[in-house]
Design an enzyme around this catalytic site. Structure first.
Site, PDB file in Angstrom:
ATOM      1  N   ILE A 288       1.012  -1.237  -0.260  1.00 44.02           N
ATOM      2  CA  ILE A 288       0.155   0.148  -0.477  1.00 44.02           C
ATOM      3  C   ILE A 288       0.790   1.573   0.385  1.00 44.02           C
ATOM      4  CG2 ILE A 288      -1.432   1.311   1.036  1.00 44.02           C
ATOM      5  CD1 ILE A 288      -2.799  -1.946   0.061  1.00 44.02           C
TER       6      ILE A 288
ATOM      7  N   ALA B 144      -1.643   0.600  -4.354  1.00 44.85           N
ATOM      8  CA  ALA B 144      -1.804  -0.309  -3.776  1.00 44.85           C
ATOM      9  C   ALA B 144      -1.642  -1.373  -4.694  1.00 44.85           C
ATOM     10  CB  ALA B 144      -3.014  -0.354  -3.301  1.00 44.85           C
TER      11      ALA B 144
ATOM     12  N   TYR C 219      18.576   3.463  14.151  1.00 40.84           N
ATOM     13  CA  TYR C 219      17.554   4.548  13.542  1.00 40.84           C
ATOM     14  C   TYR C 219      17.512   5.372  14.716  1.00 40.84           C
ATOM     15  CZ  TYR C 219      14.791   7.328   9.629  1.00 40.84           C
ATOM     16  OH  TYR C 219      14.528   8.080   8.842  1.00 40.84           O
TER      17      TYR C 219
ATOM     18  N   ASP D 291       8.510   0.500   3.690  1.00 28.32           N
ATOM     19  CA  ASP D 291       8.860   0.448   2.371  1.00 28.32           C
ATOM     20  C   ASP D 291      10.497   0.066   2.368  1.00 28.32           C
ATOM     21  OD1 ASP D 291       8.842   2.729   2.863  1.00 28.32           O
ATOM     22  OD2 ASP D 291       8.371   3.930   0.768  1.00 28.32           O
TER      23      ASP D 291
END
Length: 271
Positions: free
Chosen positions: A21, A26, A110, A119
């Protein structure tokens, strides 16, 4: 372009539905091991209700009735519950959603790792799988442009985020009185002879030059960090085919990198 490094055997022979998505699009993709059987894409904005999700899943189940497992990679948090619920209801098998809490094939360093996009996680995972002994510069050129850097030992070193081509075009149209909204396609020259050409060429060549410059600076940074060898560069995203063909750098264009990375993360975590 560098040679496609795919050539290993598939992770498994079972069917898997991978759902990505994105902010704009999507994708619902059926894999059999490494083999891609079917791709179905719809605008993300059309998936606001369970019935919307069912409308996409039902035809896939008719074609692949044995399909039961699924993996989700989403950057639209509002859609996550409705999509996952529909997948569990319709498929009933193993479900994996890409998050920073999964077992990852790289070490994620991070601040607030839960804010690291799914993603980007999937793209870094595929990068590590394709190039397990090399540093990698991974670019996703979509609604936003992300650049992520992995060291040769699998440590995430950092990244950058910039607006994508369509966002830049829309900003010029919405924040000025007379500039039109221009569609992005391959420029036929460096400089333009109309307002539309000037906007298109400025955005595209500015993006290409910016990415080339960043790749060069990142390579210098990697050398300073004593990374041996030339880093690999992988490019994906909706605008990747347009931009990658204009880059001088040696790159691998993998349009389904996030989907393939999600597929890989499923195999690592489903058990």
């Amino acid at each position: 372009m560098i040679n496609n490094p795919y050539g290993q055997p598939p992770f498994s022979d079972s069917l898997l539905l991978v759902v990505e998505i994105g902010n704009t699009t999507a994708s619902f993709v059926v894999f059999n091991g490494e083999e891609l059987l079917e791709v179905h894409k719809v605008p993300s904005e059309t998936l606001s209700t369970p019935d919307d999700i069912d409308g996409v899943i039902k035809p896939l189940l008719l074609s692949y009735p044995e399909l039961s497992d699924a993996a989700l990679c989403s950057v639209v948090p509002a859609l996550d519950p409705v999509v996952m619920s529909a997948l569990q209801r319709r498929l009933g098998g193993r479900m994996v959603a890409v998050t920073s809490s999964l077992r990852l094939p790289f070490r994620l360093s991070y601040d607030a790792p839960e804010t690291f996009g799914a993603d980007r996680i999937a793209l870094c995972a595929l990068s590590r799988r394709l190039y397990p002994e090399d540093a990698v510069i991974a670019l996703d050129i979509g609604t936003a442009i992300t650049v992520d850097v992995l060291g040769s030992e699998g440590l995430y070193l950092g990244g950058l985020i910039m607006p994508g081509l369509d966002l830049m075009a829309r900003a010029l149209n919405e924040r000025t009185a007379r500039l039109p909204l221009v569609c992005m396609d391959t420029p036929t020259s460096l400089i333009g002879n109309s307002t539309a050409e000037c906007i298109r060429n400025g955005i595209i060549w500015g993006c290409v030059s910016g990415i080339e410059g960043l790749i060069g600076k990142i390579k210098t940074l990697l050398r300073e960090k004593s990374e041996a060898g030339e880093p690999k560069v992988i490019v994906t995203g909706g605008s990747a085919p347009l931009i990658s063909g204009l880059l001088e750098s040696d790159t691998l264009l993998e349009e389904l990198a996030v989907l393939r990375g999600t597929r890989y993360l499923f195999t690592v975590n489903a058990e």
